[in-house]
Design a protein around this motif. Structure first.
Motif: not given
Length: 444
Positions: A59-61, A359-361, A19-24, A38-44
């Protein structure tokens, strides 16, 4: 919770990279959403691909492991940083973020877009969105419903020889406990029992000292014993409520459960340690937030029909309550992309997106999703989630919550784990600690 999800989730640490993405490389058509790893973040991340396709916004995370999440993100908010456009922050942040101007107030936006808080589970609106509490002032959209509940080894409970032995000893069937007293009986029954050639134990409960763990576990029990944070008729009057006889009884029970029925070395355990104890087959009962249930259900060792789920049982007076978890999603005031951030919230609030989220968790808080006739049977734990969310209470959401939490962590851990003093001493001391915090804030 406060650092409610300042939770040690080593077991879920592997989700960080996804999930982590840089902002540069951020530009005007980028949005950065900040949450825990955590798992829900991957689902998002997967869910958000629909928003990207429809809006043209990339979207960046920024996902931070739970043990560091509060420090990292509260520092970001307090410094006026521009890393996060959207924040899925813990419910206890609402008071401070609202009073310090760190979140955008969403009332006008909700009115304009026809987003109604009545459409969400009431407890999640109060817990994740409102400040002051029980007022129509909204700083977030309920994003992820969560609550403390229990999973148990359904396959062990079903063994005829254990059923017979338990009934002979206790005069009732080995079944889901209706009261905390019954839960303790079950934990004692399994403690140091040999099952399939392996020594097992009664219950994995929260005992962690460093962030919020033992407070989440203790409060989860104290509510059902009759604990109250303050005089219902006089806010911030704590003496006689925080340290009432019923609260003392509840704290004594929690220590008894810790002393009698936890695995060896379980003196600093929170979410990841509890889930590890359960998935490795060490314990019959497992206290944890509902977000763990999809992973348990899918687990090769304890999943499927091997596990069952139940909401917090009742205390001595027959009343049951449970500790609220979960978070809301907010627009960060320092963001220079508020319009796009608001568009994301509008997209996320749609019933069809909320259904996909479940449905995705993800645990949707939208009533149209959770009140659908098919919801309760859509997963083995869905009904338990509904039952648990109907009985939730939450920790202080005051701007001074961190000081309130630190006091609780110390008082509870010193008594329950370290065995210092009595339960009455611990709660008397906590009432004084909290009174001092509010006195310093001029609440009296």
């Amino acid at each position: 919770m406060t650092f409610r999800h300042v939770r040690s989730l080593a077991a879920f640490g592997a989700v960080l990279a996804a999930g982590v993405a840089g902002t540069s490389q951020a530009n005007a058509k980028d949005l950065t959403l900040c949450w825990a790893a955590w798992d829900p973040a991957n689902a998002l991340v997967e869910l958000s691909k629909d928003f990207e396709a429809k809006s043209g916004v990339k979207m960046k995370f920024e996902f931070v492991p739970w043990p560091n999440f509060a420090d990292r993100m509260l520092n970001e908010l307090n410094s006026g940083g521009k890393l996060c456009d959207l924040m899925i922050g813990d419910s206890q942040w609402i008071g401070g973020a609202a009073e310090n101007g760190q979140y955008v107030k969403l009332n006008d936006f909700f009115d304009k877009e026809g987003i109604k808080m009545d459409d969400f589970i009431p407890a999640t609106v109060v817990g994740y969105a409102e400040w002051p509490k029980n007022s129509p002032n909204y700083w977030a959209l309920p994003a992820f419903g969560d609550v403390v509940g229990w999973s148990y080894r359904k396959d062990w409970f079903a063994r005829p020889e254990l059923q017979a032995e338990f009934k002979q000893k206790y005069g009732r069937d080995l079944a889901v406990p209706k009261t905390f007293a019954e839960l303790k009986d079950i934990a004692e029954f399994f403690q140091k029992r040999e099952i399939d050639g392996k020594t097992v134990y009664g219950a994995a409960i929260y005992t962690e000292r460093g962030s919020e763990g033992i407070t989440m576990g203790v409060m989860d029990v104290l509510y059902s014993f009759g604990f109250q944070y303050e005089n219902p008729d006089k806010p911030y009057e704590l003496d006689g409520f925080v340290n009432s006889a019923k609260a003392v009884q509840g704290l004594e029970f929690y220590k008894q459960l810790y002393d009698c029925c936890t695995p060896p070395g379980h003196s600093d355990a929170y979410m990841s340690e509890d889930i590890d104890a359960y998935k490795s087959g060490q314990v019959a009962l497992h206290m944890n937030f509902a977000f763990t249930w999809p992973g348990i259900n899918a687990d090769a060792n304890v999943g499927g029909d091997k596990s069952g789920y139940f909401p917090n049982p009742a205390g001595p007076d027959g009343k049951a309550f449970a500790q609220l978890g979960g978070q809301g999603i907010s627009v960060v005031s320092a963001s220079e992309k508020k319009d796009d951030a608001l568009a994301y919230i509008k997209w996320f609030a749609q019933p069809e997106i909320q259904q996909k989220w479940w449905q995705m968790g993800g645990y949707s808080a939208l009533r149209k999703v959770v009140e659908d006739p098919g919801f309760a049977t859509s997963q083995p734990y869905a009904q338990t989630f509904l039952d648990s969310m109907a009985i939730v209470k939450d920790f202080w959401a005051e701007p001074s919550y961190a000081s309130l939490l630190q006091a609780a962590q110390k008082r509870f851990h010193d008594y329950v784990v370290a065995g210092q003093g009595s339960a009455q001493d611990a709660l008397d001391g906590l009432a004084k600690d909290w009174t001092q915090v509010f006195d310093d804030e001029g609440k009296y």
